[in-house]
Scaffold this motif. Sequence first.
Motif, PDB file in Angstrom:
ATOM      1  N   GLU A  38       0.792  -1.213   0.000  1.00  0.00           N
ATOM      2  CA  GLU A  38       0.000   0.000   0.000  1.00  0.00           C
ATOM      3  C   GLU A  38       0.833   1.277   0.000  1.00  0.00           C
ATOM      4  N   GLN A  39       2.107   1.193  -0.196  1.00  0.00           N
ATOM      5  CA  GLN A  39       2.936   2.386  -0.067  1.00  0.00           C
ATOM      6  C   GLN A  39       2.794   3.347  -1.241  1.00  0.00           C
ATOM      7  N   CYS A  40       2.393   2.888  -2.408  1.00  0.00           N
ATOM      8  CA  CYS A  40       2.329   3.757  -3.582  1.00  0.00           C
ATOM      9  C   CYS A  40       1.294   4.868  -3.448  1.00  0.00           C
ATOM     10  N   ARG A  41       0.179   4.571  -2.860  1.00  0.00           N
ATOM     11  CA  ARG A  41      -0.879   5.590  -2.822  1.00  0.00           C
ATOM     12  C   ARG A  41      -0.540   6.756  -1.903  1.00  0.00           C
ATOM     13  N   PHE A  42       0.457   6.590  -1.059  1.00  0.00           N
ATOM     14  CA  PHE A  42       0.838   7.678  -0.151  1.00  0.00           C
ATOM     15  C   PHE A  42       1.920   8.581  -0.736  1.00  0.00           C
ATOM     16  N   ILE A  43       2.444   8.253  -1.903  1.00  0.00           N
ATOM     17  CA  ILE A  43       3.451   9.089  -2.552  1.00  0.00           C
ATOM     18  C   ILE A  43       2.723  10.257  -3.208  1.00  0.00           C
ATOM     19  N   GLU A  44       3.144  11.462  -2.862  1.00  0.00           N
ATOM     20  CA  GLU A  44       2.433  12.643  -3.349  1.00  0.00           C
ATOM     21  C   GLU A  44       2.822  13.030  -4.765  1.00  0.00           C
ATOM     22  N   ALA A  45       4.076  12.877  -5.133  1.00  0.00           N
ATOM     23  CA  ALA A  45       4.518  13.255  -6.477  1.00  0.00           C
ATOM     24  C   ALA A  45       3.977  12.244  -7.487  1.00  0.00           C
ATOM     25  N   ARG A  46       3.260  12.754  -8.477  1.00  0.00           N
ATOM     26  CA  ARG A  46       2.596  11.864  -9.434  1.00  0.00           C
ATOM     27  C   ARG A  46       3.565  10.969 -10.210  1.00  0.00           C
ATOM     28  N   PRO A  47       4.679  11.488 -10.753  1.00  0.00           N
ATOM     29  CA  PRO A  47       5.588  10.602 -11.499  1.00  0.00           C
ATOM     30  C   PRO A  47       6.166   9.470 -10.630  1.00  0.00           C
ATOM     31  N   ARG A  49       4.735   8.209  -7.956  1.00  0.00           N
ATOM     32  CA  ARG A  49       3.637   7.298  -7.623  1.00  0.00           C
ATOM     33  C   ARG A  49       3.356   6.353  -8.794  1.00  0.00           C
ATOM     34  N   GLU A  50       3.345   6.905 -10.024  1.00  0.00           N
ATOM     35  CA  GLU A  50       3.111   6.067 -11.206  1.00  0.00           C
ATOM     36  C   GLU A  50       4.244   5.062 -11.406  1.00  0.00           C
ATOM     37  N   ALA A  51       5.481   5.489 -11.120  1.00  0.00           N
ATOM     38  CA  ALA A  51       6.615   4.568 -11.224  1.00  0.00           C
ATOM     39  C   ALA A  51       6.476   3.438 -10.201  1.00  0.00           C
ATOM     40  N   CYS A  52       5.987   3.778  -9.029  1.00  0.00           N
ATOM     41  CA  CYS A  52       5.766   2.761  -7.992  1.00  0.00           C
ATOM     42  C   CYS A  52       4.716   1.755  -8.449  1.00  0.00           C
ATOM     43  N   TYR A  53       3.629   2.244  -9.022  1.00  0.00           N
ATOM     44  CA  TYR A  53       2.586   1.349  -9.525  1.00  0.00           C
ATOM     45  C   TYR A  53       3.119   0.458 -10.650  1.00  0.00           C
TER      46      TYR A  53
END
Length: 98
Positions: A38-47, A49-53
């Motif tokens: 669940e750590q990706c949804r807490f990343i504020e920077a969009r790029p 967060r998308e890289a995490c997904y």
Amino acid sequence: MQKLEEMHAGRRYNHFMRLAACLLFALATSASAVAAAEQCRFIEARPEREACYQRQDVARAARQKANEDRQAQQKLYEPMAQEDAQLAKSLRSICRGC
């Protein structure tokens, strides 16, 4: 010599400590697995967060491929399982009381 009651109390304490250690280990392991998922949804920077997904998608695809490979290997043994079932059926049909 220790008294019998003291020996039993020591065993109970050791058993309790082992159980507590196992429970703590299980809790820590499960908590880290949930946090990693669940750590990706807490990343504020969009790029980021998308890289995490995307990393999670790659990992998921690798797990699915490994599961498919494992299932394919299990299918190799299925003909033997069918032959084993036929053999077991024929052995059961033998009259044991005759």
